[in-house]
Design a protein around this motif. Structure first.
Motif, PDB file in Angstrom:
ATOM      1  N   PRO A   1      -3.249  12.576   8.631  1.00  0.00           N
ATOM      2  CA  PRO A   1      -3.325  12.639   7.164  1.00  0.00           C
ATOM      3  C   PRO A   1      -1.978  12.843   6.478  1.00  0.00           C
ATOM      4  O   PRO A   1      -1.797  12.436   5.341  1.00  0.00           O
ATOM      5  N   GLY A   2      -1.016  13.462   7.157  1.00  0.00           N
ATOM      6  CA  GLY A   2       0.296  13.676   6.548  1.00  0.00           C
ATOM      7  C   GLY A   2       1.242  12.509   6.700  1.00  0.00           C
ATOM      8  O   GLY A   2       2.401  12.596   6.272  1.00  0.00           O
ATOM      9  N   LEU A   3       0.788  11.425   7.290  1.00  0.00           N
ATOM     10  CA  LEU A   3       1.631  10.258   7.544  1.00  0.00           C
ATOM     11  C   LEU A   3       1.405   9.202   6.469  1.00  0.00           C
ATOM     12  O   LEU A   3       0.295   8.685   6.327  1.00  0.00           O
ATOM     13  N   ALA A   4       2.445   8.880   5.717  1.00  0.00           N
ATOM     14  CA  ALA A   4       2.352   7.828   4.696  1.00  0.00           C
ATOM     15  C   ALA A   4       2.576   6.481   5.377  1.00  0.00           C
ATOM     16  O   ALA A   4       3.668   6.199   5.873  1.00  0.00           O
ATOM     17  N   VAL A   5       1.541   5.650   5.412  1.00  0.00           N
ATOM     18  CA  VAL A   5       1.571   4.379   6.147  1.00  0.00           C
ATOM     19  C   VAL A   5       1.684   3.214   5.179  1.00  0.00           C
ATOM     20  O   VAL A   5       0.948   3.137   4.191  1.00  0.00           O
ATOM     21  N   THR A   6       2.604   2.301   5.469  1.00  0.00           N
ATOM     22  CA  THR A   6       2.767   1.062   4.715  1.00  0.00           C
ATOM     23  C   THR A   6       2.576  -0.104   5.678  1.00  0.00           C
ATOM     24  O   THR A   6       3.075  -0.070   6.804  1.00  0.00           O
ATOM     25  N   GLY A   7       1.849  -1.134   5.255  1.00  0.00           N
ATOM     26  CA  GLY A   7       1.673  -2.332   6.065  1.00  0.00           C
ATOM     27  C   GLY A   7       2.268  -3.540   5.382  1.00  0.00           C
ATOM     28  O   GLY A   7       2.218  -3.651   4.150  1.00  0.00           O
ATOM     29  N   VAL A   8       2.856  -4.432   6.160  1.00  0.00           N
ATOM     30  CA  VAL A   8       3.347  -5.698   5.619  1.00  0.00           C
ATOM     31  C   VAL A   8       2.854  -6.840   6.492  1.00  0.00           C
ATOM     32  O   VAL A   8       2.717  -6.698   7.708  1.00  0.00           O
ATOM     33  N   ASP A   9       2.570  -7.975   5.855  1.00  0.00           N
ATOM     34  CA  ASP A   9       2.210  -9.183   6.587  1.00  0.00           C
ATOM     35  C   ASP A   9       2.561 -10.380   5.711  1.00  0.00           C
ATOM     36  O   ASP A   9       2.528 -10.281   4.473  1.00  0.00           O
ATOM     37  N   LEU A  10       2.890 -11.490   6.351  1.00  0.00           N
ATOM     38  CA  LEU A  10       3.282 -12.682   5.595  1.00  0.00           C
ATOM     39  C   LEU A  10       2.095 -13.507   5.138  1.00  0.00           C
ATOM     40  O   LEU A  10       2.156 -14.186   4.116  1.00  0.00           O
ATOM     41  N   ALA A  11       0.984 -13.463   5.878  1.00  0.00           N
ATOM     42  CA  ALA A  11      -0.193 -14.276   5.540  1.00  0.00           C
ATOM     43  C   ALA A  11      -0.964 -13.626   4.393  1.00  0.00           C
ATOM     44  O   ALA A  11      -1.414 -12.485   4.507  1.00  0.00           O
ATOM     45  N   SER A  12      -1.138 -14.353   3.310  1.00  0.00           N
ATOM     46  CA  SER A  12      -1.789 -13.775   2.131  1.00  0.00           C
ATOM     47  C   SER A  12      -3.236 -13.388   2.423  1.00  0.00           C
ATOM     48  O   SER A  12      -3.727 -12.365   1.925  1.00  0.00           O
ATOM     49  N   ALA A  13      -3.948 -14.177   3.234  1.00  0.00           N
ATOM     50  CA  ALA A  13      -5.336 -13.844   3.560  1.00  0.00           C
ATOM     51  C   ALA A  13      -5.402 -12.543   4.350  1.00  0.00           C
ATOM     52  O   ALA A  13      -6.336 -11.742   4.174  1.00  0.00           O
ATOM     53  N   MET A  14      -4.441 -12.324   5.216  1.00  0.00           N
ATOM     54  CA  MET A  14      -4.404 -11.072   5.977  1.00  0.00           C
ATOM     55  C   MET A  14      -4.132  -9.887   5.055  1.00  0.00           C
ATOM     56  O   MET A  14      -4.788  -8.845   5.151  1.00  0.00           O
ATOM     57  N   THR A  15      -3.160 -10.026   4.171  1.00  0.00           N
ATOM     58  CA  THR A  15      -2.818  -8.896   3.309  1.00  0.00           C
ATOM     59  C   THR A  15      -3.952  -8.566   2.346  1.00  0.00           C
ATOM     60  O   THR A  15      -4.164  -7.397   2.026  1.00  0.00           O
ATOM     61  N   ARG A  16      -4.679  -9.576   1.892  1.00  0.00           N
ATOM     62  CA  ARG A  16      -5.820  -9.290   1.006  1.00  0.00           C
ATOM     63  C   ARG A  16      -6.862  -8.444   1.723  1.00  0.00           C
ATOM     64  O   ARG A  16      -7.414  -7.497   1.154  1.00  0.00           O
ATOM     65  N   LEU A  17      -7.133  -8.785   2.981  1.00  0.00           N
ATOM     66  CA  LEU A  17      -8.107  -8.019   3.746  1.00  0.00           C
ATOM     67  C   LEU A  17      -7.568  -6.625   4.068  1.00  0.00           C
ATOM     68  O   LEU A  17      -8.281  -5.620   3.945  1.00  0.00           O
ATOM     69  N   ALA A  18      -6.310  -6.555   4.467  1.00  0.00           N
ATOM     70  CA  ALA A  18      -5.715  -5.257   4.784  1.00  0.00           C
ATOM     71  C   ALA A  18      -5.718  -4.333   3.574  1.00  0.00           C
ATOM     72  O   ALA A  18      -5.910  -3.120   3.707  1.00  0.00           O
ATOM     73  N   ALA A  19      -5.513  -4.894   2.385  1.00  0.00           N
ATOM     74  CA  ALA A  19      -5.469  -4.081   1.171  1.00  0.00           C
ATOM     75  C   ALA A  19      -6.811  -3.434   0.858  1.00  0.00           C
ATOM     76  O   ALA A  19      -6.859  -2.404   0.182  1.00  0.00           O
ATOM     77  N   THR A  20      -7.900  -4.020   1.332  1.00  0.00           N
ATOM     78  CA  THR A  20      -9.206  -3.379   1.129  1.00  0.00           C
ATOM     79  C   THR A  20      -9.367  -2.173   2.038  1.00  0.00           C
ATOM     80  O   THR A  20     -10.186  -1.294   1.768  1.00  0.00           O
ATOM     81  N   ARG A  21      -8.592  -2.125   3.109  1.00  0.00           N
ATOM     82  CA  ARG A  21      -8.685  -1.022   4.057  1.00  0.00           C
ATOM     83  C   ARG A  21      -7.660   0.077   3.781  1.00  0.00           C
ATOM     84  O   ARG A  21      -7.871   1.231   4.170  1.00  0.00           O
ATOM     85  N   LEU A  22      -6.574  -0.277   3.147  1.00  0.00           N
ATOM     86  CA  LEU A  22      -5.534   0.696   2.830  1.00  0.00           C
ATOM     87  C   LEU A  22      -5.001   0.370   1.435  1.00  0.00           C
ATOM     88  O   LEU A  22      -3.877  -0.117   1.288  1.00  0.00           O
ATOM     89  N   PRO A  23      -5.785   0.638   0.406  1.00  0.00           N
ATOM     90  CA  PRO A  23      -5.405   0.235  -0.959  1.00  0.00           C
ATOM     91  C   PRO A  23      -4.064   0.829  -1.391  1.00  0.00           C
ATOM     92  O   PRO A  23      -3.778   2.002  -1.149  1.00  0.00           O
ATOM     93  N   GLY A  24      -3.263  -0.024  -2.008  1.00  0.00           N
ATOM     94  CA  GLY A  24      -1.988   0.409  -2.543  1.00  0.00           C
ATOM     95  C   GLY A  24      -0.882   0.566  -1.529  1.00  0.00           C
ATOM     96  O   GLY A  24       0.245   0.915  -1.890  1.00  0.00           O
ATOM     97  N   ARG A  25      -1.169   0.283  -0.254  1.00  0.00           N
ATOM     98  CA  ARG A  25      -0.158   0.506   0.790  1.00  0.00           C
ATOM     99  C   ARG A  25       0.198  -0.767   1.556  1.00  0.00           C
ATOM    100  O   ARG A  25       0.869  -0.698   2.585  1.00  0.00           O
ATOM    101  N   ILE A  26      -0.261  -1.914   1.077  1.00  0.00           N
ATOM    102  CA  ILE A  26      -0.027  -3.176   1.775  1.00  0.00           C
ATOM    103  C   ILE A  26       0.877  -4.077   0.926  1.00  0.00           C
ATOM    104  O   ILE A  26       0.645  -4.242  -0.279  1.00  0.00           O
TER     105      ILE A  26
END
Length: 256
Positions: free
Chosen positions: A58-83
């Motif tokens: 819980p104390g770890l601030a996680v950011t995700g990056v990906d080049l594929a827009s379809a991937m990032t859209r899905l990832a953003a539903t799992r980690l809102p505001g951090r993709i």
């Protein structure tokens, strides 16, 4: 290379889903010091593993990056505001921004040694001194579990290996990173069955074999003749390597 815009819709279902994600996340976090407060998951895909990093610490601030827009859209539903949609070869972050950087199942996809060098350079750049970089290595080799399916697949032309452990270690060293440990984890749900392998062959999964080529036809016939068509063979076991960015050496005072 597969079209990851198209793959996003069924990516997780074809690759072990939550059990594989849990195994990957646990193994990665086992290599990251408990005091880490910021983590970048580069090429985060659908965010299935990325979400587990954040949930486990819980104390770890996680950011995700990906080049594929379809991937990032899905990832953003799992980690809102951090993709963030970004190219791992040109990360949009300041130097020394993260305590940990992770690339899981990325290096083997790159088009050549120059791309691998660029990715490692960027991961090292955004990693703070004392931080840890974790990556999978030798992915293709992990899928060869010595099964009857592997005997059939042995006839296919081989793609160049971009994530050989020795090459990754040499590249990491060129960018100031030193070995800091390793781990292994099971790719749950990724054991191949003959029927699924044949379907993957026909849809172009094996990028060195055109689906309508004579070689594909011969391999399809051999796969169709194997026993237990729907029985998965053993799961692959993947390898992680960790590297640390040493703190700068203290500057000694000049003698007067």
């Amino acid at each position: 290379m597969l079209d990851y815009e198209e793959e996003a819709r069924h990516y997780d279902d074809l690759r072990g889903g939550e059990p594989r994600a849990a195994a990957a996340a646990d193994a990665v976090l086992g290599l990251i010091p408990g005091q880490a407060r910021t983590l970048l998951d580069a090429a985060c895909g659908t965010g299935l593993v990325t979400r587990r990093f954040a949930a486990a610490r819980p104390g770890l601030a996680v950011t995700g990056v990906d080049l594929a827009s379809a991937m990032t859209r899905l990832a953003a539903t799992r980690l809102p505001g951090r993709i963030v949609r970004a190219d791992t070869r040109r990360l949009p972050f300041a130097d020394a921004r993260f305590d940990a950087v992770v690339t899981v199942w990325l290096l083997h996809l790159l088009n050549g040694p120059d791309e691998a060098e660029a990715v490692l350079a960027e991961c090292a750049r955004v990693l703070r001194p004392g931080g840890v970089y974790v990556t999978t290595v030798d992915k293709a080799a992990a899928h060869n579990v010595g099964s009857d399916i592997d005997a059939v697949l042995a006839a296919r032309p081989r793609s160049p290996v971009r994530d050989a452990a020795a090459d990754v270690e040499a590249c990491a060293a060129r960018h100031g990173l030193v070995p800091a440990g390793q781990a292994r984890f099971r790719g749950h749900g990724q054991g191949r069955s003959p029927r699924r392998t044949l379907a993957d062959l026909r849809r172009g999964w094996f990028v060195t074999i055109p689906p309508d080529s004579p070689l594909a036809d011969r391999m399809a016939s051999r796969l169709a003749a194997l026993p237990d068509q729907d029985r998965p063979r053993p799961d692959p076991v993947f390898t992680l390597r960790a590297f640390r960015k040493p703190p700068p050496r203290p500057t000694l005072p000049h003698p007067r």
